[in-house]
Enzyme design. Sequence first.
Site, PDB file in Angstrom:
ATOM      1  N   TYR A  69       0.829  -1.132  -0.153  1.00 28.72           N
ATOM      2  CA  TYR A  69       0.079   0.130  -0.008  1.00 28.72           C
ATOM      3  C   TYR A  69       0.830   1.112   0.024  1.00 28.72           C
ATOM      4  O   TYR A  69       1.915   1.501   0.809  1.00 28.72           O
ATOM      5  CB  TYR A  69      -0.899   0.010   1.181  1.00 28.72           C
ATOM      6  CG  TYR A  69      -1.902  -1.064   1.350  1.00 28.72           C
ATOM      7  CD1 TYR A  69      -2.233  -2.007   0.129  1.00 28.72           C
ATOM      8  CD2 TYR A  69      -2.794  -1.330   2.372  1.00 28.72           C
ATOM      9  CE1 TYR A  69      -3.164  -2.811   0.217  1.00 28.72           C
ATOM     10  CE2 TYR A  69      -3.567  -2.079   2.649  1.00 28.72           C
ATOM     11  CZ  TYR A  69      -3.922  -3.136   1.516  1.00 28.72           C
ATOM     12  OH  TYR A  69      -4.749  -4.081   1.868  1.00 28.72           O
TER      13      TYR A  69
ATOM     14  N   HIS B 126      -0.259 -11.891   1.510  1.00 26.60           N
ATOM     15  CA  HIS B 126      -1.395 -11.011   1.159  1.00 26.60           C
ATOM     16  C   HIS B 126      -2.154 -11.839  -0.039  1.00 26.60           C
ATOM     17  O   HIS B 126      -3.424 -11.913  -0.329  1.00 26.60           O
ATOM     18  CB  HIS B 126      -0.717  -9.889   0.660  1.00 26.60           C
ATOM     19  CG  HIS B 126      -1.467  -8.502   0.042  1.00 26.60           C
ATOM     20  ND1 HIS B 126      -1.001  -7.357   0.142  1.00 26.60           N
ATOM     21  CD2 HIS B 126      -2.929  -8.586  -0.008  1.00 26.60           C
ATOM     22  CE1 HIS B 126      -2.147  -6.675   0.153  1.00 26.60           C
ATOM     23  NE2 HIS B 126      -3.245  -7.267  -0.228  1.00 26.60           N
TER      24      HIS B 126
HETATM   25  N1  LIG Z   1      -6.326  -8.620   2.066  1.00 25.39           N
HETATM   26  C1  LIG Z   1      -6.372  -7.966   0.782  1.00 25.39           C
HETATM   27  O1  LIG Z   1      -6.107  -8.292  -0.487  1.00 25.39           O
HETATM   28  C2  LIG Z   1      -7.253  -6.580   0.833  1.00 25.39           C
HETATM   29  C3  LIG Z   1      -8.121  -6.244  -0.235  1.00 25.39           C
HETATM   30  C4  LIG Z   1      -8.970  -4.952  -0.222  1.00 25.39           C
HETATM   31  C5  LIG Z   1      -8.767  -4.422   0.912  1.00 25.39           C
HETATM   32  N2  LIG Z   1      -8.277  -4.847   2.259  1.00 25.39           N
HETATM   33  C6  LIG Z   1      -8.272  -4.140   3.295  1.00 25.39           C
HETATM   34  O2  LIG Z   1      -9.593  -3.838   3.849  1.00 25.39           O
HETATM   35  C7  LIG Z   1      -9.757  -2.531   3.931  1.00 25.39           C
HETATM   36  C8  LIG Z   1     -11.251  -2.108   3.763  1.00 25.39           C
HETATM   37  O3  LIG Z   1     -11.684  -2.518   2.369  1.00 25.39           O
HETATM   38  P1  LIG Z   1     -11.936  -1.554   1.078  1.00 25.39           P
HETATM   39  O4  LIG Z   1     -10.953  -0.161   1.428  1.00 25.39           O
HETATM   40  O5  LIG Z   1     -11.628  -2.051  -0.351  1.00 25.39           O
HETATM   41  O6  LIG Z   1     -13.337  -1.171   1.481  1.00 25.39           O
HETATM   42  P2  LIG Z   1     -14.238  -0.610   2.634  1.00 25.39           P
HETATM   43  O7  LIG Z   1     -13.432   0.045   3.469  1.00 25.39           O
HETATM   44  O8  LIG Z   1     -15.214  -1.543   3.026  1.00 25.39           O
HETATM   45  O9  LIG Z   1     -14.756   0.572   1.791  1.00 25.39           O
HETATM   46  C9  LIG Z   1     -13.956   1.682   1.286  1.00 25.39           C
HETATM   47  C10 LIG Z   1     -15.228   2.698   0.605  1.00 25.39           C
HETATM   48  O10 LIG Z   1     -16.352   2.942   1.458  1.00 25.39           O
HETATM   49  C11 LIG Z   1     -16.466   4.280   1.801  1.00 25.39           C
HETATM   50  N3  LIG Z   1     -16.938   4.373   2.964  1.00 25.39           N
HETATM   51  C12 LIG Z   1     -16.330   4.128   4.186  1.00 25.39           C
HETATM   52  N4  LIG Z   1     -16.962   4.591   5.199  1.00 25.39           N
HETATM   53  C13 LIG Z   1     -18.324   4.879   4.698  1.00 25.39           C
HETATM   54  C14 LIG Z   1     -19.482   5.298   5.315  1.00 25.39           C
HETATM   55  N5  LIG Z   1     -19.546   5.182   6.549  1.00 25.39           N
HETATM   56  N6  LIG Z   1     -20.515   5.622   4.413  1.00 25.39           N
HETATM   57  C15 LIG Z   1     -20.419   5.381   3.071  1.00 25.39           C
HETATM   58  N7  LIG Z   1     -19.163   5.361   2.528  1.00 25.39           N
HETATM   59  C16 LIG Z   1     -18.124   4.956   3.320  1.00 25.39           C
HETATM   60  C17 LIG Z   1     -15.124   4.926   1.416  1.00 25.39           C
HETATM   61  O11 LIG Z   1     -15.449   6.154   0.732  1.00 25.39           O
HETATM   62  P3  LIG Z   1     -15.000   7.617   1.582  1.00 25.39           P
HETATM   63  O12 LIG Z   1     -13.632   7.689   1.504  1.00 25.39           O
HETATM   64  O13 LIG Z   1     -15.765   8.526   0.784  1.00 25.39           O
HETATM   65  O14 LIG Z   1     -15.556   7.560   2.954  1.00 25.39           O
HETATM   66  C18 LIG Z   1     -14.376   4.118   0.173  1.00 25.39           C
HETATM   67  O15 LIG Z   1     -14.628   4.309  -0.846  1.00 25.39           O
HETATM   68  C19 LIG Z   1      -8.654  -1.826   3.192  1.00 25.39           C
HETATM   69  O16 LIG Z   1      -8.466  -0.433   3.460  1.00 25.39           O
HETATM   70  C20 LIG Z   1      -7.607  -2.873   3.298  1.00 25.39           C
HETATM   71  O17 LIG Z   1      -6.974  -2.479   4.311  1.00 25.39           O
HETATM   72  C21 LIG Z   1      -7.639  -5.845   2.035  1.00 25.39           C
END
Ligand SMILES: NC(=O)c1ccc[n+]([C@@H]2O[C@H](COP(=O)([O-])OP(=O)(O)OC[C@H]3O[C@@H](n4cnc5c(N)ncnc54)[C@H](OP(=O)(O)O)[C@@H]3O)[C@@H](O)[C@H]2O)c1
Length: 429
Positions: free
Chosen positions: A146, A210
Site C-alpha cells: 500500500y 497477501h
Molecule cells: N487482503 C486484501 O487483499 C485486501 C483487499 C482489499 C482491502 N483490504 C483491506 O480492507 C480495508 C477495507 O477494504 P476496502 O477499502 O476495499 O473497502 P471499505 O473500507 O469497505 O470501503 C471503502 C469505501 O467505502 C467508503 N466508505 C467508508 N465508510 C463509509 C461510510 N460510513 N458511508 C459511506 N461510504 C463509506 C469509502 O469512501 P470515503 O473515503 O468517501 O468514505 C471508500 O470508498 C482496506 O483498507 C484494506 O486495509 C485488504
Amino acid sequence: MLGAKTLLLSVFVMYVYCEEDPIINDNSAGTLDDSDSNSRYVITMDKGEENIDETISDQNKKEESKIPMEEEQVSPKPERKDVEEYDDDEVVSPVKRQEQLNVTLKSGHKMPLLGLGTYRLGTATYRITKEALEIGYRLIDTAKIYEASRKETSEQAIGKAIQASGVPRSEIFITTKIMPDLFGKTEMRKAVQNSLRALQTDYLDLLLIHYPDCGGDPYCKATGTFVEGWNHMAELVEEGLIRDIGVSNMFMEEVEKIWVETTAPISVVQNWFDPYYQDRSVRMLASKRGIMYTGYSALGVGWVDDGMKKNPVLTDSTIKQIADRRNCAPSDVILKWAITRGVAVIPGTTKSAHLRMNFNSLKVKLTEDDLMIMDSLDNKIKPLNDYGKQVSGGFGFGSILGGLLNLGKSVGSLFGFGGSSSGITGGEL
Ligand SMILES: NC(=O)c1ccc[n+]([C@@H]2O[C@H](COP(=O)([O-])OP(=O)(O)OC[C@H]3O[C@@H](n4cnc5c(N)ncnc54)[C@H](OP(=O)(O)O)[C@@H]3O)[C@@H](O)[C@H]2O)c1
Ligand SMILES: *[C@@H]1O[C@H](CO)[C@@H](O)[C@H](O)[C@H]1NC(C)=O
C-alpha cells in the site's frame, strides 16, 4: 465440535448483550476452543460439522419465512442522523475507548473486531490513521504494497501517525501483509525488518500472506510457494518479530494445504466479505479450525473492483430499509451485522465523518430479524470474475480432499491484479 459451538454461542451472547448496552465488551467473543485446532488431519465428518449444518439450514428456513420483512412499529420515528451531524460530541469517552470488542487469537493476544483499513487512503493515510487512534480505533490494517504517496509507503505514514497520536504501541494492533515475491527465507526476513522500521516498532501483531501466488502479475516474481512463505513467517514468530500469522485471498483448499503441510497455527484469514458475498465456506472452515475471520471491503466496494460502475451494497434497498427502521446508515447496519456474525471488519475512509460513524456503528441495535435478513442477501448478485466457483461444494470430505489434490485457481489470479480481467492496475489490492 466444541469450537464451532463456542463461536455460535459467543456470537449469540454478544448479540444479546448488545441489545442491553450500546457498547459491547465481551473479550471472549469469538474465542474458540482449539483443542481440535492443533491437530493435523484432513477434515472428517464429525458431530460439530453436523451441528454447523443444522444451524445454517435452520437459519435458512427462518430466513425464508421472514422474507419479505414486515414493517415494525417505530413511533414516533426519530430524526434520521446524517453523516454530517456526527460532531465531536459523538466521539466516545476515554473510558469507552478501553471497551473495544476484542477476540483472542491463537497466540493469546487480543485483536479488535473493528479496525481501520488503509488501502484506499493514499495521501490521507497519515491524517486518518492519527485521527482514528485519537477516536479510539486500535487496529490498523496495512500492507507492504500500500502506498500513501509516490514517496511514502502506507507503513511509513502509519508509523509516523502512531508516533504523533501518542497512543502507546502496546495498545495498538498492527496488521501488515506480504506478497509472493517475498516468500523466500532471506527476502521474508528483510521484508519484515523493513516493515518494522517503517512502522517504527519492534514487533508486528499480525502478518498475512497477501496473496497465495503472483496470479500472472508480470511485476511479481514469487521467491517461494505460499507454504514455504508460511514456514518462513513461522520462524519469525519464533524469534518474536511477529505475534500472529495468517492468510488472505485464499480458498478453503489453500487454507487446508497450510493446515495439513505445516505446523504453525493460522490465526486469521482475511478475505473479501460483504452482504452479497458472504464467503460462507471459508468462514465455516475458519470457525472449525479456530481461525478468526476478517472481512475486507465489507461496505461493498469489492463490486466496484469487480467492474461495476456503482457500489450496489451501500444503495441496497433492503439494507436501506433496515437502516431507516434503526435510525442509522446502511454502513452502520453492515458493520454491526458483520461483527455480530463474528466477522472482524476494517472499513477505510478518507472522510473524518465516516471514520467516526464507522467507529460508532457498534452502538447500533439490530434485531435477530435484521440479522437474518442481512444473511439472506448472500449471492444476490454474482461476481463477474467467478471467485466462488470452488467454494460452492460445501464442507464435505470430498470437496476438501478434491481441492487438496487439485489446487485450482487462487483468488489472487481471479482478482486479476496486475491489470488483467478486473481492470485493477498495479496490484495495489
Ligand atoms: N487482503 C486484501 O487483499 C485486501 C483487499 C482489499 C482491502 N483490504 C483491506 O480492507 C480495508 C477495507 O477494504 P476496502 O477499502 O476495499 O473497502 P471499505 O473500507 O469497505 O470501503 C471503502 C469505501 O467505502 C467508503 N466508505 C467508508 N465508510 C463509509 C461510510 N460510513 N458511508 C459511506 N461510504 C463509506 C469509502 O469512501 P470515503 O473515503 O468517501 O468514505 C471508500 O470508498 C482496506 O483498507 C484494506 O486495509 C485488504
Ligand atoms: C483490545 O485490543 C486492543 C489492541 O490490542 C487493546 O489496546 C485494548 O486494550 C484491548 N481491549 C481490551 C478490553 O482488552
